[in-house]
Scaffold this motif. Structure first.
Motif, PDB file in Angstrom:
ATOM      1  N   ARG A 127      -7.250   2.295   0.720  1.00 35.03           N
ATOM      2  CA  ARG A 127      -6.164   3.265   1.033  1.00 35.03           C
ATOM      3  C   ARG A 127      -5.212   2.618   1.985  1.00 35.03           C
ATOM      4  O   ARG A 127      -4.053   2.491   1.797  1.00 35.03           O
ATOM      5  CB  ARG A 127      -6.697   4.554   1.445  1.00 35.03           C
ATOM      6  CG  ARG A 127      -5.616   5.510   1.720  1.00 35.03           C
ATOM      7  CD  ARG A 127      -5.844   6.964   2.349  1.00 35.03           C
ATOM      8  NE  ARG A 127      -6.494   6.787   3.608  1.00 35.03           N
ATOM      9  CZ  ARG A 127      -5.572   6.287   4.871  1.00 35.03           C
ATOM     10  NH1 ARG A 127      -4.366   6.391   4.725  1.00 35.03           N
ATOM     11  NH2 ARG A 127      -6.174   6.127   5.818  1.00 35.03           N
ATOM     12  N   GLU A 128      -5.957   2.142   3.338  1.00 35.00           N
ATOM     13  CA  GLU A 128      -5.196   1.582   4.227  1.00 35.00           C
ATOM     14  C   GLU A 128      -4.291   0.229   3.857  1.00 35.00           C
ATOM     15  O   GLU A 128      -3.190   0.218   4.041  1.00 35.00           O
ATOM     16  CB  GLU A 128      -6.074   0.943   5.412  1.00 35.00           C
ATOM     17  CG  GLU A 128      -6.708   2.226   6.237  1.00 35.00           C
ATOM     18  CD  GLU A 128      -7.628   1.712   7.250  1.00 35.00           C
ATOM     19  OE1 GLU A 128      -8.043   0.614   7.172  1.00 35.00           O
ATOM     20  OE2 GLU A 128      -8.052   2.629   7.928  1.00 35.00           O
ATOM     21  N   PHE A 129      -5.103  -0.529   3.042  1.00 30.03           N
ATOM     22  CA  PHE A 129      -4.523  -1.786   2.364  1.00 30.03           C
ATOM     23  C   PHE A 129      -3.114  -1.351   1.362  1.00 30.03           C
ATOM     24  O   PHE A 129      -2.045  -1.793   1.564  1.00 30.03           O
ATOM     25  CB  PHE A 129      -5.498  -2.636   1.246  1.00 30.03           C
ATOM     26  CG  PHE A 129      -4.886  -3.923   1.155  1.00 30.03           C
ATOM     27  CD1 PHE A 129      -4.566  -5.035   1.768  1.00 30.03           C
ATOM     28  CD2 PHE A 129      -4.199  -4.114   0.011  1.00 30.03           C
ATOM     29  CE1 PHE A 129      -4.102  -6.210   1.713  1.00 30.03           C
ATOM     30  CE2 PHE A 129      -3.602  -5.236  -0.737  1.00 30.03           C
ATOM     31  CZ  PHE A 129      -3.427  -6.227   0.217  1.00 30.03           C
ATOM     32  N   ALA A 130      -3.438  -0.400   0.524  1.00 32.88           N
ATOM     33  CA  ALA A 130      -2.302   0.175  -0.247  1.00 32.88           C
ATOM     34  C   ALA A 130      -1.145   0.592   0.491  1.00 32.88           C
ATOM     35  O   ALA A 130      -0.059   0.476   0.077  1.00 32.88           O
ATOM     36  CB  ALA A 130      -2.636   1.242  -1.288  1.00 32.88           C
ATOM     37  N   GLU A 131      -1.526   1.676   1.596  1.00 40.82           N
ATOM     38  CA  GLU A 131      -0.432   2.013   2.525  1.00 40.82           C
ATOM     39  C   GLU A 131       0.273   0.885   3.146  1.00 40.82           C
ATOM     40  O   GLU A 131       1.663   0.942   3.130  1.00 40.82           O
ATOM     41  CB  GLU A 131      -0.717   2.949   3.413  1.00 40.82           C
ATOM     42  CG  GLU A 131      -1.267   4.163   2.821  1.00 40.82           C
ATOM     43  CD  GLU A 131      -1.813   5.222   3.705  1.00 40.82           C
ATOM     44  OE1 GLU A 131      -1.880   5.074   5.037  1.00 40.82           O
ATOM     45  OE2 GLU A 131      -2.183   6.181   3.267  1.00 40.82           O
ATOM     46  N   ALA A 132      -0.333  -0.105   3.659  1.00 42.15           N
ATOM     47  CA  ALA A 132       0.175  -1.087   4.274  1.00 42.15           C
ATOM     48  C   ALA A 132       1.149  -1.936   3.540  1.00 42.15           C
ATOM     49  O   ALA A 132       2.326  -2.459   3.842  1.00 42.15           O
ATOM     50  CB  ALA A 132      -0.888  -2.160   4.947  1.00 42.15           C
ATOM     51  N   ILE A 133       0.965  -2.135   2.207  1.00 39.93           N
ATOM     52  CA  ILE A 133       1.857  -2.934   1.222  1.00 39.93           C
ATOM     53  C   ILE A 133       2.843  -2.133   0.575  1.00 39.93           C
ATOM     54  O   ILE A 133       3.646  -2.464  -0.289  1.00 39.93           O
ATOM     55  CB  ILE A 133       1.047  -3.801   0.228  1.00 39.93           C
ATOM     56  CG1 ILE A 133       0.178  -2.963  -0.805  1.00 39.93           C
ATOM     57  CG2 ILE A 133       0.159  -4.813   0.931  1.00 39.93           C
ATOM     58  CD1 ILE A 133      -0.563  -3.642  -2.071  1.00 39.93           C
ATOM     59  N   GLY A 134       2.626  -0.836   0.707  1.00 41.53           N
ATOM     60  CA  GLY A 134       3.731   0.316   0.184  1.00 41.53           C
ATOM     61  C   GLY A 134       3.344   0.589  -1.402  1.00 41.53           C
ATOM     62  O   GLY A 134       4.393   0.859  -2.081  1.00 41.53           O
ATOM     63  N   ASP A 135       2.070   0.243  -1.819  1.00 42.36           N
ATOM     64  CA  ASP A 135       2.037   0.603  -3.179  1.00 42.36           C
ATOM     65  C   ASP A 135       1.399   1.856  -3.339  1.00 42.36           C
ATOM     66  O   ASP A 135       0.347   2.233  -2.904  1.00 42.36           O
ATOM     67  CB  ASP A 135       0.792  -0.473  -3.882  1.00 42.36           C
ATOM     68  CG  ASP A 135       0.655  -0.526  -5.071  1.00 42.36           C
ATOM     69  OD1 ASP A 135       1.096   0.888  -5.878  1.00 42.36           O
ATOM     70  OD2 ASP A 135       0.577  -1.583  -5.848  1.00 42.36           O
TER      71      ASP A 135
END
Length: 150
Positions: free
Chosen positions: A26-34
């Motif tokens: 979740r954190e990664f997806a949010e960080a890349i805006g996906d």
């Protein structure tokens, strides 16, 4: 000084398993805006046929680059990391990374080239799950810029 071509094909020991967690995905997806719901909503992922949330395709860069540290830090190779820039990244998936996966990476030096005084090294990271199944192959290209003449 150019990197030694004899290192091509050298394989380093597999990393300890990295456990993929929902929160990290979740954190990664949010960080890349996906905003793909398969990355944050288990029910959305299950509706697509997955057992849990899946990770965006570039998620494994963090663990494959960390594993490539074995190559980067190999004193026999002699790579001057202070001169390194990231040149390219490629991923070839067998299946998506899922929450709950325990992944290990085995790094191999795939190629070493010299061009215009720069050293270019390709590091292949083979990512396998706990059962030994292939998940993804990641190839990282690093460029060690030539030292300026004094």
């Amino acid at each position: 000084m150019a990197l030694d071509q004899s290192f091509v094909g050298r394989t380093y020991p597999p990393t300890d398993p990295y456990e993929v967690g929902r929160e990290k995905i979740r954190e990664f997806a949010e960080a890349i805006g996906d905003t793909n719901p398969a990355y944050t909503d288990a029910e959305a992922a299950k509706a697509l046929g997955y057992s849990d949330v899946i990770a965006p395709p570039t998620f494994v860069f963090a663990i494959t680059f960390q594993a490539a540290g074995q190559v980067i830090e190999d004193p026999q190779l002699g790579l001057d990391y202070s001169r390194v820039v990231h040149g390219d990244q490629k991923f070839a998936y067998t299946r998506p990374v899922r929450s709950g996966d325990r992944l290990s990476v085995t790094s191999t030096i795939e190629a070493i080239k010299s061009m215009a005084g720069n050293d270019i090294i390709d590091i292949r990271g083979e990512v396998h799950d706990e059962a030994g199944g292939h998940v993804v192959t990641a190839v990282t290209k690093l460029v060690a810029r030539a030292a300026k003449e004094a």
